[in-house]
Design a protein around this motif. Structure first.
Motif, PDB file in Angstrom:
ATOM      1  N   LYS A 139       0.866  -1.132  -0.023  1.00 52.71           N
ATOM      2  CA  LYS A 139      -0.054   0.136  -0.117  1.00 52.71           C
ATOM      3  C   LYS A 139       0.911   1.212   0.041  1.00 52.71           C
ATOM      4  N   GLU A 140       2.019   1.141   0.878  1.00 53.51           N
ATOM      5  CA  GLU A 140       2.768   2.199   0.692  1.00 53.51           C
ATOM      6  C   GLU A 140       3.669   2.491  -0.738  1.00 53.51           C
ATOM      7  N   LYS A 141       3.955   1.421  -1.512  1.00 60.24           N
ATOM      8  CA  LYS A 141       4.463   1.343  -2.796  1.00 60.24           C
ATOM      9  C   LYS A 141       3.460   1.975  -3.702  1.00 60.24           C
ATOM     10  N   PHE A 142       2.251   1.735  -3.470  1.00 57.80           N
ATOM     11  CA  PHE A 142       0.896   2.088  -4.298  1.00 57.80           C
ATOM     12  C   PHE A 142       0.974   3.729  -3.893  1.00 57.80           C
ATOM     13  N   GLU A 143       1.096   4.055  -3.047  1.00 52.63           N
ATOM     14  CA  GLU A 143       0.922   5.672  -2.780  1.00 52.63           C
ATOM     15  C   GLU A 143       2.279   6.459  -3.416  1.00 52.63           C
ATOM     16  N   GLY A 144       3.231   5.568  -3.734  1.00 50.26           N
ATOM     17  CA  GLY A 144       4.576   6.407  -4.171  1.00 50.26           C
ATOM     18  C   GLY A 144       4.864   5.684  -5.326  1.00 50.26           C
ATOM     19  N   ALA A 145       4.040   5.217  -6.107  1.00 44.26           N
ATOM     20  CA  ALA A 145       4.134   4.606  -7.466  1.00 44.26           C
ATOM     21  C   ALA A 145       4.675   5.577  -8.650  1.00 44.26           C
ATOM     22  N   THR A 146       5.490   5.004  -9.493  1.00 42.00           N
ATOM     23  CA  THR A 146       6.198   5.862 -10.465  1.00 42.00           C
ATOM     24  C   THR A 146       5.100   5.918 -11.786  1.00 42.00           C
ATOM     25  N   GLU A 147       4.747   6.756 -12.515  1.00 39.58           N
ATOM     26  CA  GLU A 147       4.301   6.711 -13.810  1.00 39.58           C
ATOM     27  C   GLU A 147       5.274   6.632 -14.836  1.00 39.58           C
ATOM     28  N   VAL A 148       5.177   5.547 -15.697  1.00 40.40           N
ATOM     29  CA  VAL A 148       6.328   5.296 -16.641  1.00 40.40           C
ATOM     30  C   VAL A 148       5.608   5.292 -18.126  1.00 40.40           C
ATOM     31  N   HIS A 149       6.450   5.358 -19.075  1.00 37.52           N
ATOM     32  CA  HIS A 149       6.157   5.182 -20.234  1.00 37.52           C
ATOM     33  C   HIS A 149       7.285   4.088 -21.158  1.00 37.52           C
ATOM     34  N   PRO A 150       6.969   3.801 -22.416  1.00 37.16           N
ATOM     35  CA  PRO A 150       7.788   2.885 -22.898  1.00 37.16           C
ATOM     36  C   PRO A 150       8.719   3.594 -23.750  1.00 37.16           C
ATOM     37  N   LYS A 151      10.267   3.049 -23.758  1.00 40.53           N
ATOM     38  CA  LYS A 151      11.342   3.641 -24.462  1.00 40.53           C
ATOM     39  C   LYS A 151      12.146   2.487 -25.126  1.00 40.53           C
ATOM     40  N   TRP A 152      12.376   2.612 -26.377  1.00 44.65           N
ATOM     41  CA  TRP A 152      13.366   1.690 -26.979  1.00 44.65           C
ATOM     42  C   TRP A 152      14.721   1.934 -26.773  1.00 44.65           C
ATOM     43  N   VAL A 153      15.285   1.120 -26.198  1.00 46.43           N
ATOM     44  CA  VAL A 153      17.022   1.344 -26.052  1.00 46.43           C
ATOM     45  C   VAL A 153      17.579   0.161 -26.876  1.00 46.43           C
ATOM     46  N   GLY A 154      17.987   0.631 -28.201  1.00 47.67           N
ATOM     47  CA  GLY A 154      18.404  -0.453 -28.946  1.00 47.67           C
ATOM     48  C   GLY A 154      17.275  -1.388 -29.308  1.00 47.67           C
ATOM     49  N   SER A 155      17.403  -2.576 -29.174  1.00 48.62           N
ATOM     50  CA  SER A 155      16.396  -3.513 -29.587  1.00 48.62           C
ATOM     51  C   SER A 155      15.424  -3.866 -28.368  1.00 48.62           C
ATOM     52  N   ARG A 156      15.661  -3.463 -27.093  1.00 52.60           N
ATOM     53  CA  ARG A 156      15.113  -3.516 -25.858  1.00 52.60           C
ATOM     54  C   ARG A 156      13.874  -2.492 -25.514  1.00 52.60           C
ATOM     55  N   LYS A 157      12.753  -3.041 -25.077  1.00 47.23           N
ATOM     56  CA  LYS A 157      11.866  -2.133 -24.888  1.00 47.23           C
ATOM     57  C   LYS A 157      12.031  -1.871 -23.171  1.00 47.23           C
ATOM     58  N   LEU A 158      12.046  -0.654 -22.823  1.00 45.85           N
ATOM     59  CA  LEU A 158      12.031  -0.139 -21.464  1.00 45.85           C
ATOM     60  C   LEU A 158      10.887   0.662 -20.945  1.00 45.85           C
TER      61      LEU A 158
END
Length: 348
Positions: free
Chosen positions: A232-251
């Protein structure tokens, strides 16, 4: 709390299947019901690989059902006073569309569900309920603190491995190009890490008259309520992310440079949450109309926030409680029943 889903909603199949195994919580007890691996095909909510795991380890499915019950119960405990309160539905998608929307609520569901499987299967190992595992006997010798490692340590490594195989499979079948799969796999692992990073040491003293000249110790899991509190603490401090290609990997990277980098212990999400204020069946939102609120609280359970500014109704209701309890020798407690009126408030 159960709500009847009256609407047919079309949801992409690959997203729907992610946590439909939670539907096991709504099925009758599996103990003794699965006599043969062939019975696994009759369990609703499992994807093909999960059916195969069931067929290989039928005796573990009662623990998986218990895990589903743990996850739902803990979610409802942690969110009982929030606009989204983990209400469950009658269909295979136990929490409705919330689980597939890529929000922080979805992140919590995946984390608590994966943690539930690791916890319940590990517990079954320690109780001797599974043929394939038992206590963790790998920890041996004398610790740096001077006590002797012995006893029956919880075999969390087995529980985590089972959770990874069973819970993660629907995500891995989508392929690494799916941002939602990457999000869910990360949050699944964060749920398991919440147990691993909070393992406790229990000890027993040995010596003359309990002098504790020698201590033998072993590792145990934290109570599942503690795991829920951590997530629940991790939920409160969760990080909003978006996809980014780094070489052939999607992060998945933080959406803003102002956001802190997340770790393997943190929850992440792709989409902002709806406000959950109004009934919106298209998006699986049930609103807060009719929910009880706390008139004096400034927090999320307060009438101002929970009712989304719509106001609230007040009424008096009779409450019956035990009172005037007395201990009688030996050995019982007798109580009276007291009735009194209390004021309750509910959102308009």
């Amino acid at each position: 709390m159960e709500l009847v889903w009256l609407y047919m909603v079309l949801i992409p199949v690959q997203h729907v299947l992610a946590v439909t195994w939670l539907y096991l919580a709504k099925q009758s007890s599996l103990r003794g019901a699965l006599q043969d691996p062939g019975d696994c095909k009759g369990l609703r909510g499992l994807v093909e690989e999960q059916v195969r795991i069931c067929q290989r380890q039928v005796e573990a499915m009662d623990a998986v059902k218990h895990a589903a019950e743990l996850a739902i119960e803990e979610c409802q405990h942690q969110f009982h006073a929030r606009r989204w309160n983990c209400s469950t539905l009658q269909g295979l998608q136990v929490f409705g569309k919330v689980t597939i929307q890529g929000t922080r609520e979805s992140a919590f569901i995946h984390a608590i569900a994966a943690a539930g499987v690791a916890f319940a299967v590990t517990q079954a190992c320690s109780h001797g309920e599974l043929e394939d595992c038992g206590c963790d006997r790998k920890i041996r010798g004398v610790s740096a603190e001077g006590f002797q490692w012995s006893g029956c340590s919880d075999n969390l490594s087995y529980g985590i491995a089972f959770s990874q195989a069973f819970v993660d499979n629907p995500e891995r079948s989508r392929g690494i190009s799916s941002s939602r799969a990457l999000m869910n796999l990360h949050n699944n692992e964060a749920g398991r890490k919440a147990i691993l990073s909070h393992m406790k040491v229990e000890c027993k003293c040995h010596g003359v008259s309990g002098s504790c000249e020698v201590r033998t110790c072993w590792k145990v899991m934290p109570p599942f309520r503690e795991v829920g509190n951590v997530l629940k603490e991790k939920f409160e401090g969760a990080t909003e992310v978006h996809p980014k290609w780094v070489g052939s990997r999607k992060l998945l990277v933080p959406k803003s440079s102002r956001f802190k980098p997340y770790t393997v212990h943190d929850l992440i999400y792709l989409l902002a949450s709806p406000d959950f204020c109004d009934w919106d069946p298209r998006h699986g939102v049930f609103g807060t109309s009719g929910r009880q609120c706390n008139r004096t609280s400034p927090a999320m359970d307060g009438c101002e926030l929970l009712c989304c500014g719509r106001g609230f109704r007040s009424a008096h209701t009779e409450v019956v409680e035990r009172c005037g309890c007395k201990f009688r020798w030996c050995c019982s407690v007798t109580c009276k029943q007291c009735r009194h009126l209390v004021e309750v408030h509910s959102c308009r």
